[in-house]
Design an enzyme around this catalytic site. Structure first.
Site, PDB file in Angstrom:
ATOM      1  N   CYS A  10      -5.716   3.208 -19.361  1.00  0.00           N
ATOM      2  CA  CYS A  10      -6.944   2.914 -18.616  1.00  0.00           C
ATOM      3  C   CYS A  10      -8.019   2.681 -19.680  1.00  0.00           C
ATOM      4  CB  CYS A  10      -7.292   4.063 -17.686  1.00  0.00           C
ATOM      5  SG  CYS A  10      -7.587   5.579 -18.563  1.00  0.00           S
TER       6      CYS A  10
ATOM      7  N   ARG B 242     -14.392   9.163  -7.168  1.00  0.00           N
ATOM      8  CA  ARG B 242     -13.040   9.677  -7.427  1.00  0.00           C
ATOM      9  C   ARG B 242     -13.089  11.129  -7.881  1.00  0.00           C
ATOM     10  NH1 ARG B 242      -9.697   6.556 -11.589  1.00  0.00           N
ATOM     11  NH2 ARG B 242      -8.407   8.361 -11.131  1.00  0.00           N
TER      12      ARG B 242
ATOM     13  N   ASP C 266     -13.856  15.667 -20.791  1.00  0.00           N
ATOM     14  CA  ASP C 266     -14.375  15.190 -19.498  1.00  0.00           C
ATOM     15  C   ASP C 266     -15.874  15.427 -19.369  1.00  0.00           C
ATOM     16  OD1 ASP C 266     -11.405  16.196 -17.646  1.00  0.00           O
ATOM     17  OD2 ASP C 266     -11.852  14.466 -18.914  1.00  0.00           O
TER      18      ASP C 266
ATOM     19  N   LYS D 203     -10.879  19.110  -8.946  1.00  0.00           N
ATOM     20  CA  LYS D 203      -9.994  17.956  -8.735  1.00  0.00           C
ATOM     21  C   LYS D 203      -8.719  18.111  -9.567  1.00  0.00           C
ATOM     22  CE  LYS D 203     -10.794  14.051 -11.164  1.00  0.00           C
ATOM     23  NZ  LYS D 203      -9.689  13.544 -11.988  1.00  0.00           N
ATOM     24  N   ASN D 204      -8.874  18.538 -10.823  1.00  0.00           N
ATOM     25  CA  ASN D 204      -7.721  18.542 -11.740  1.00  0.00           C
ATOM     26  C   ASN D 204      -6.819  19.762 -11.597  1.00  0.00           C
ATOM     27  OD1 ASN D 204      -8.584  16.085 -12.589  1.00  0.00           O
ATOM     28  ND2 ASN D 204      -9.451  16.789 -14.524  1.00  0.00           N
TER      29      ASN D 204
ATOM     30  N   ARG E 292      -3.084   6.427 -23.124  1.00  0.00           N
ATOM     31  CA  ARG E 292      -2.581   7.511 -22.245  1.00  0.00           C
ATOM     32  C   ARG E 292      -1.072   7.390 -22.000  1.00  0.00           C
ATOM     33  NH1 ARG E 292      -6.954   8.780 -17.657  1.00  0.00           N
ATOM     34  NH2 ARG E 292      -5.946  10.811 -17.758  1.00  0.00           N
TER      35      ARG E 292
HETATM   36  C1  EPZ Z   1      -5.778  15.416 -17.678  1.00  0.00           C
HETATM   37  O1  EPZ Z   1      -5.304  14.106 -17.894  1.00  0.00           O
HETATM   38  C2  EPZ Z   1      -6.992  15.272 -16.769  1.00  0.00           C
HETATM   39  N1  EPZ Z   1      -6.583  14.677 -15.494  1.00  0.00           N
HETATM   40  C3  EPZ Z   1      -8.036  14.388 -17.449  1.00  0.00           C
HETATM   41  O2  EPZ Z   1      -9.184  14.337 -16.593  1.00  0.00           O
HETATM   42  C4  EPZ Z   1      -8.438  15.054 -18.771  1.00  0.00           C
HETATM   43  O3  EPZ Z   1      -9.366  14.237 -19.443  1.00  0.00           O
HETATM   44  C5  EPZ Z   1      -7.181  15.237 -19.636  1.00  0.00           C
HETATM   45  O4  EPZ Z   1      -6.198  16.014 -18.917  1.00  0.00           O
HETATM   46  C6  EPZ Z   1      -7.481  15.930 -20.964  1.00  0.00           C
HETATM   47  O5  EPZ Z   1      -7.973  17.173 -20.745  1.00  0.00           O
HETATM   48  C7  EPZ Z   1      -5.958  15.465 -14.578  1.00  0.00           C
HETATM   49  O6  EPZ Z   1      -5.716  16.638 -14.799  1.00  0.00           O
HETATM   50  C8  EPZ Z   1      -5.572  14.804 -13.283  1.00  0.00           C
HETATM   51  P1  EPZ Z   1      -3.428  14.731 -21.322  1.00  0.00           P
HETATM   52  P2  EPZ Z   1      -3.852  13.899 -18.641  1.00  0.00           P
HETATM   53  O7  EPZ Z   1      -1.990  14.471 -21.065  1.00  0.00           O
HETATM   54  O8  EPZ Z   1      -2.932  14.968 -18.239  1.00  0.00           O
HETATM   55  C9  EPZ Z   1      -2.027  12.328 -25.148  1.00  0.00           C
HETATM   56  C10 EPZ Z   1     -10.905  13.257 -15.387  1.00  0.00           C
HETATM   57  O9  EPZ Z   1     -11.893  12.584 -15.720  1.00  0.00           O
HETATM   58  N2  EPZ Z   1      -0.712  12.277 -24.488  1.00  0.00           N
HETATM   59  O10 EPZ Z   1      -3.892  16.141 -21.503  1.00  0.00           O
HETATM   60  O11 EPZ Z   1      -3.460  12.477 -18.423  1.00  0.00           O
HETATM   61  C11 EPZ Z   1      -3.057  11.461 -24.439  1.00  0.00           C
HETATM   62  O12 EPZ Z   1      -2.985  10.136 -24.917  1.00  0.00           O
HETATM   63  C12 EPZ Z   1      -9.573  13.028 -16.089  1.00  0.00           C
HETATM   64  O13 EPZ Z   1     -10.912  14.131 -14.487  1.00  0.00           O
HETATM   65  C13 EPZ Z   1       0.363  11.763 -25.199  1.00  0.00           C
HETATM   66  O14 EPZ Z   1       0.235  11.341 -26.347  1.00  0.00           O
HETATM   67  O15 EPZ Z   1      -4.297  14.084 -20.151  1.00  0.00           O
HETATM   68  C14 EPZ Z   1      -4.360  12.118 -24.802  1.00  0.00           C
HETATM   69  O16 EPZ Z   1      -4.742  11.682 -26.095  1.00  0.00           O
HETATM   70  C15 EPZ Z   1      -9.679  11.970 -17.168  1.00  0.00           C
HETATM   71  N3  EPZ Z   1       1.579  11.712 -24.581  1.00  0.00           N
HETATM   72  C16 EPZ Z   1      -3.995  13.603 -24.898  1.00  0.00           C
HETATM   73  O17 EPZ Z   1      -2.562  13.643 -24.989  1.00  0.00           O
HETATM   74  C17 EPZ Z   1       1.786  12.171 -23.305  1.00  0.00           C
HETATM   75  O18 EPZ Z   1       2.924  12.124 -22.796  1.00  0.00           O
HETATM   76  C18 EPZ Z   1      -4.432  14.432 -23.699  1.00  0.00           C
HETATM   77  O19 EPZ Z   1      -3.892  13.833 -22.562  1.00  0.00           O
HETATM   78  C19 EPZ Z   1       0.659  12.690 -22.599  1.00  0.00           C
HETATM   79  C20 EPZ Z   1      -0.571  12.737 -23.219  1.00  0.00           C
END
Ligand code: EPZ
Length: 418
Positions: free
Chosen positions: A116, A397, A305, A22-23, A121
């Site tokens: 969420c 999802r 995840d 999915k990701n 996030r």
């Molecule tokens: C991706 O989400 C995945 N989703 C998530 O999978 C996964 O948990 C996550 O990466 C972490 O590996 C998809 O790829 C569609 P991040 P993403 O930006 O990109 C902080 C699932 O269950 N952050 O890597 O939204 C954030 O708060 C989902 O399949 C900032 O601070 O995650 C978090 O603490 C859930 N500022 C950390 O980085 C930003 O601008 C990682 O978030 C962006 C993120």
């Protein structure tokens, strides 16, 4: 809303093929906006998030036709640069159209994805990185208003956090920027590498994917491409943990053990038998589950995840386990349901201590989100008696026909209208 009714206590046994990730699919669908013409994707999982991303593309005037496990995206008809709140609120990953729209249309108006229940996030790293490539970005009335006067310019971007989404959005924009972009501290997730591979098939010049520095040399134009999405390591990890918690034996085909190294090590530490060859993984649950310590980290660390799922497994370990979540500050939504099933869990900020119990008891619980829901399904598979997991739309999802897969392995699980 659907629910799963699960009669626990049956060891899972058998062989399964893993679906596409999915990701990886979601960002690759967004990347199709970077070119005119028809791109062709294979091994696409049948998930509600994929349907939502196709709707986002169609809202932009793009054709996205799904048939079984393929999607054909024709973005010649891209006619708009706005993504409305009602779609973004369904799925945060909609924000991944921001980089491609800026690169293709020089402007974008995307609704701010709210937080969420697993955390705030923020998207500050996405916006800051795109600003460094020359975009002017304001946030007004809940919308990200972005535009580029002339061209995006390559830049050196350092990510405070190796954010998956920020890496992807900045990479998208950089592929058509003038000059070279270096992204330092990017995400090294296999899904990000798969996105880079798709972009290179489109003609992008990218090096260093999977390392601590990504180099993108902007090109004038990108072209449609065909691509088969990598297998879903999170689905794989979830199914292997289902084998362990039910003391069964499951073989997964078409999954690279490299993606699961840390997870397999943790299952071995718990006493499971683990065998791998180049594209198959076999896991046999031990009679006794040993307690472990887990800390989630960016890839190649233990995936956040899979944290809810491993928390469920250690509920039945003989001893005390500790699980530390370092990625999402509130990713503990599954704990209430596990406690209702008799788990002994104590949370202190980002850390939970789990005192193993001899068995979980049946209960009616509600899926809080994708992975929390999957964790409660695993608990139901192990619990004595009939449990139900409500609001299974969350699980749908991220998992394709999970009940069919588990039934094939001998689980007593059925979907009912709630
Ligand atoms: C991706 O989400 C995945 N989703 C998530 O999978 C996964 O948990 C996550 O990466 C972490 O590996 C998809 O790829 C569609 P991040 P993403 O930006 O990109 C902080 C699932 O269950 N952050 O890597 O939204 C954030 O708060 C989902 O399949 C900032 O601070 O995650 C978090 O603490 C859930 N500022 C950390 O980085 C930003 O601008 C990682 O978030 C962006 C993120």
């Amino acid at each position: 809303m659907d629910k799963f009714i699960i009669k626990g206590g049956f060891p899972l046994k058998g062989k399964l093929r893993v679906n596409g990730a999915k990701n990886a699919t979601l960002p690759i669908l967004a990347a199709c906006l970077l070119t005119e013409g028809k791109s062709h994707l294979e091994n696409v999982p049948c998930l509600t998030d994929i349907v939502t991303m196709c709707r986002v593309l169609e809202e932009l005037g793009v054709k996205a036709e799904r048939e079984n496990k393929t999607v054909e995206v024709d973005s010649a008809s891209l006619a708009c640069w706005e993504t409305p709140y009602d779609l973004v609120k369904l799925m945060r990953a909609s924000i991944l159209v921001l980089g491609p729209l800026l690169a293709r249309c020089r402007r974008a108006r995307v609704s701010l994805p709210g937080g969420c229940n697993i955390g705030a996030r923020p998207v500050d790293l996405h916006l800051e990185g795109l600003r460094q490539l020359g975009a002017s970005i304001e946030v007004r009335n809940g919308y990200i208003e972005a535009r580029v006067k002339k061209n995006l310019q390559g830049a050196n971007v350092y990510l405070d956090v190796p954010s998956v989404g920020a890496t992807e959005n900045i990479m998208f924009a950089a592929t058509l920027a003038k000059g070279t972009t270096l992204i330092k501290n990017p995400s090294c997730d296999p899904e990000v590498i798969d996105v880079a591979n798709f972009l290179k098939k489109m003609g992008a010049h990218i090096e260093g994917e999977g390392t601590d520095m990504l180099r993108i040399d902007g090109v004038k134009e990108l072209f449609p491409a065909s691509h088969s999405v990598i297998p879903d390591r999170i689905e794989a990890g979830t199914l292997l943990m289902a084998a362990v918690i039910t003391k069964g034996e499951v073989i997964l085909e078409r999954i690279s053990p490299d993606y699961l190294r840390i997870i397999l090590d943790k299952l071995r530490q718990m006493g499971a038998e683990v065998d791998v060859d180049n594209y198959t993984v076999r896991v046999k649950g031990g009679d006794v589950l040993k307690p472990i310590g887990v800390k989630t980290l960016p890839y190649p660390g233990f995936s956040t995840d899979l944290q809810p799922q491993i928390t469920t497994v250690v509920c039945l370990a003989e001893g005390t386990s500790t699980i530390t979540e370092t990625i999402f500050e509130s990713r503990f939504t599954h704990i209430a349901g596990l406690k209702k099933m008799g788990a002994q869990i104590r949370r202190e900020k980002a850390k939970v201590e789990v005192n193993g119990v001899s068995s979980l008891r049946r209960a009616s619980v509600t899926a809080p989100d994708i992975r929390g829901g999957a964790a409660l399904v695993l608990a139901g598979l192990a619990a004595e008696g009939m449990s139900e997991v409500k609001e299974i739309n969350h699980v749908d999802r991220g998992y394709e026909k999970l009940e069919e897969k588990l039934s094939k392995l001998g689980a007593r699980i059925e979907r009912m209208r709630d």
